[in-house]
Scaffold this motif. Structure first.
Motif, short mmCIF file in Angstrom:
data_model
loop_
_atom_site.label_atom_id
_atom_site.label_comp_id
_atom_site.label_asym_id
_atom_site.label_seq_id
_atom_site.Cartn_x
_atom_site.Cartn_y
_atom_site.Cartn_z
N LEU A 80 0.83 -1.20 0.00
CA LEU A 80 0.00 0.00 0.00
C LEU A 80 0.87 1.26 0.00
CD1 LEU A 80 -2.84 1.22 0.09
CD2 LEU A 80 -2.69 1.13 2.57
N GLN A 81 1.97 1.23 0.81
CA GLN A 81 2.85 2.40 0.85
C GLN A 81 3.49 2.64 -0.50
OE1 GLN A 81 5.39 1.26 4.15
NE2 GLN A 81 4.58 2.95 5.38
N LYS A 82 3.90 1.56 -1.19
CA LYS A 82 4.52 1.72 -2.51
C LYS A 82 3.54 2.31 -3.52
CE LYS A 82 8.28 -1.58 -2.41
NZ LYS A 82 8.93 -2.70 -3.10
N ILE A 83 2.29 1.92 -3.44
CA ILE A 83 1.28 2.46 -4.36
C ILE A 83 1.08 3.95 -4.09
CG2 ILE A 83 -1.17 2.39 -4.99
CD1 ILE A 83 -1.04 -0.65 -4.50
N LEU A 84 1.02 4.33 -2.82
CA LEU A 84 0.86 5.75 -2.49
C LEU A 84 2.06 6.57 -2.95
CD1 LEU A 84 -0.73 5.48 1.07
CD2 LEU A 84 -1.86 6.14 -1.06
N ILE A 85 3.25 6.02 -2.78
CA ILE A 85 4.45 6.72 -3.25
C ILE A 85 4.43 6.83 -4.77
CG2 ILE A 85 6.95 6.50 -3.48
CD1 ILE A 85 6.96 5.36 -0.61
N LEU A 86 4.04 5.75 -5.46
CA LEU A 86 3.94 5.78 -6.92
C LEU A 86 2.99 6.87 -7.38
CD1 LEU A 86 4.42 4.52 -9.76
CD2 LEU A 86 2.48 3.02 -9.26
N LEU A 87 1.84 6.97 -6.75
CA LEU A 87 0.86 7.99 -7.12
C LEU A 87 1.39 9.40 -6.85
CD1 LEU A 87 -2.44 6.33 -5.85
CD2 LEU A 87 -1.67 6.58 -8.22
N GLN A 88 2.02 9.59 -5.68
CA GLN A 88 2.54 10.91 -5.32
C GLN A 88 3.65 11.35 -6.28
OE1 GLN A 88 5.27 11.00 -2.24
NE2 GLN A 88 5.29 13.20 -2.04
N VAL A 89 4.61 10.46 -6.53
CA VAL A 89 5.74 10.82 -7.40
C VAL A 89 5.28 11.01 -8.84
CG1 VAL A 89 7.95 10.01 -8.30
CG2 VAL A 89 7.43 9.73 -5.88
N THR A 90 4.39 10.15 -9.32
CA THR A 90 3.88 10.28 -10.68
C THR A 90 3.14 11.60 -10.85
OG1 THR A 90 3.68 7.88 -10.86
CG2 THR A 90 2.46 9.20 -12.46
N LEU A 91 2.31 11.95 -9.89
CA LEU A 91 1.60 13.22 -9.96
C LEU A 91 2.58 14.39 -9.95
CD1 LEU A 91 -1.09 14.75 -9.98
CD2 LEU A 91 -1.02 14.71 -7.48
N SER A 92 3.58 14.31 -9.12
CA SER A 92 4.60 15.35 -9.05
C SER A 92 5.33 15.51 -10.38
CB SER A 92 5.60 15.02 -7.94
OG SER A 92 6.69 15.88 -7.96
N VAL A 93 5.69 14.40 -11.00
CA VAL A 93 6.39 14.43 -12.29
C VAL A 93 5.49 14.99 -13.38
CG1 VAL A 93 7.40 12.98 -14.10
CG2 VAL A 93 8.07 12.65 -11.72
N VAL A 94 4.24 14.58 -13.41
CA VAL A 94 3.30 15.08 -14.43
C VAL A 94 3.10 16.59 -14.28
CG1 VAL A 94 0.89 15.01 -15.20
CG2 VAL A 94 2.13 12.88 -14.79
N VAL A 95 2.89 17.04 -13.05
CA VAL A 95 2.71 18.47 -12.81
C VAL A 95 3.99 19.23 -13.16
CG1 VAL A 95 2.36 20.22 -11.02
CG2 VAL A 95 0.89 18.21 -11.10
N GLY A 96 5.14 18.71 -12.72
CA GLY A 96 6.41 19.36 -13.01
C GLY A 96 6.69 19.45 -14.50
N LYS A 97 6.45 18.37 -15.23
CA LYS A 97 6.68 18.36 -16.68
C LYS A 97 5.73 19.34 -17.37
CE LYS A 97 9.04 16.33 -19.90
NZ LYS A 97 10.47 16.57 -20.00
N THR A 98 4.49 19.37 -16.94
CA THR A 98 3.52 20.30 -17.51
C THR A 98 3.96 21.75 -17.28
OG1 THR A 98 1.75 18.70 -17.13
CG2 THR A 98 1.08 20.98 -17.53
N LEU A 99 4.40 22.05 -16.06
CA LEU A 99 4.87 23.40 -15.76
C LEU A 99 6.12 23.75 -16.56
CD1 LEU A 99 4.29 23.51 -11.90
CD2 LEU A 99 2.99 24.71 -13.68
N MET A 100 7.00 22.77 -16.80
CA MET A 100 8.20 23.02 -17.61
C MET A 100 7.83 23.39 -19.04
SD MET A 100 11.12 20.33 -16.39
CE MET A 100 12.46 21.07 -17.33
N ILE A 101 6.76 22.78 -19.54
CA ILE A 101 6.31 23.07 -20.91
C ILE A 101 5.62 24.43 -20.96
CG2 ILE A 101 4.69 22.36 -22.73
CD1 ILE A 101 5.34 19.42 -21.82
N LEU A 102 4.76 24.71 -19.99
CA LEU A 102 3.99 25.95 -19.98
C LEU A 102 4.81 27.17 -19.54
CD1 LEU A 102 0.62 24.67 -18.47
CD2 LEU A 102 1.15 25.12 -20.88
N PHE A 103 5.68 26.99 -18.57
CA PHE A 103 6.45 28.11 -18.00
C PHE A 103 7.94 27.74 -17.90
CE2 PHE A 103 2.23 27.88 -15.98
CZ PHE A 103 1.67 29.05 -16.48
N PRO A 104 8.62 27.60 -19.04
CA PRO A 104 10.00 27.11 -19.01
C PRO A 104 10.95 28.02 -18.22
CG PRO A 104 9.40 27.83 -21.22
CD PRO A 104 8.16 27.87 -20.39
N ASN A 105 10.82 29.34 -18.33
CA ASN A 105 11.73 30.24 -17.63
C ASN A 105 11.52 30.21 -16.11
OD1 ASN A 105 12.99 31.06 -19.99
ND2 ASN A 105 11.50 32.70 -20.33
#
Length: 116
Positions: free
Chosen positions: A1-26
């Motif tokens: 269960l802990q691994k699944i929660l970590i997977l969801l948290q890190v995946t969400l963080s990466v998706v949000v971070g990648k999206t922000l890098m595309i939208l607001f690179p500077n």
């Protein structure tokens, strides 16, 4: 269960971070450079943002962060509970586990130090 929660948290963080890098690179570049200052990565003249900045929020970044966070689940110690059996490497290069050094009922003492 802990691994699944970590997977969801890190995946969400990466998706949000990648999206922000595309939208607001500077803005993301400034943010990542600020994080680099905290880790002192910026002080090495051989590392420029162009070399390591774009690797943030990549698939390899996701894999690495998951590997580290999952490994740390095994290393947590709690008062009154058994010590974690963390892998260690001997001076000869042999990989074993911390509790392999226990002898009978004697306490195991770890002494950390460094030489410069």
């Amino acid at each position: 269960l802990q691994k699944i929660l970590i997977l969801l948290q890190v995946t969400l963080s990466v998706v949000v971070g990648k999206t922000l890098m595309i939208l607001f690179p500077n803005a993301m570049k400034r943010y990542i450079l600020k994080m680099g200052e905290k880790s002192r990565m910026n002080r090495n003249p051989k590392f420029s943002y162009e070399n390591w900045g774009p690797t943030f929020f990549s698939f390899k970044y996701l894999q690495f962060v998951l590997k580290v966070k999952w490994k740390r689940l095994e290393d947590e110690a709690y008062e009154g509970h058994p010590a974690p059996n963390t892998p260690v490497v001997t001076l000869s290069g042999e990989v074993c586990h911390l509790l392999d050094f226990m002898k009978d009922n004697r306490p195991l003492i770890l002494n950390f130090g460094s030489c410069t």
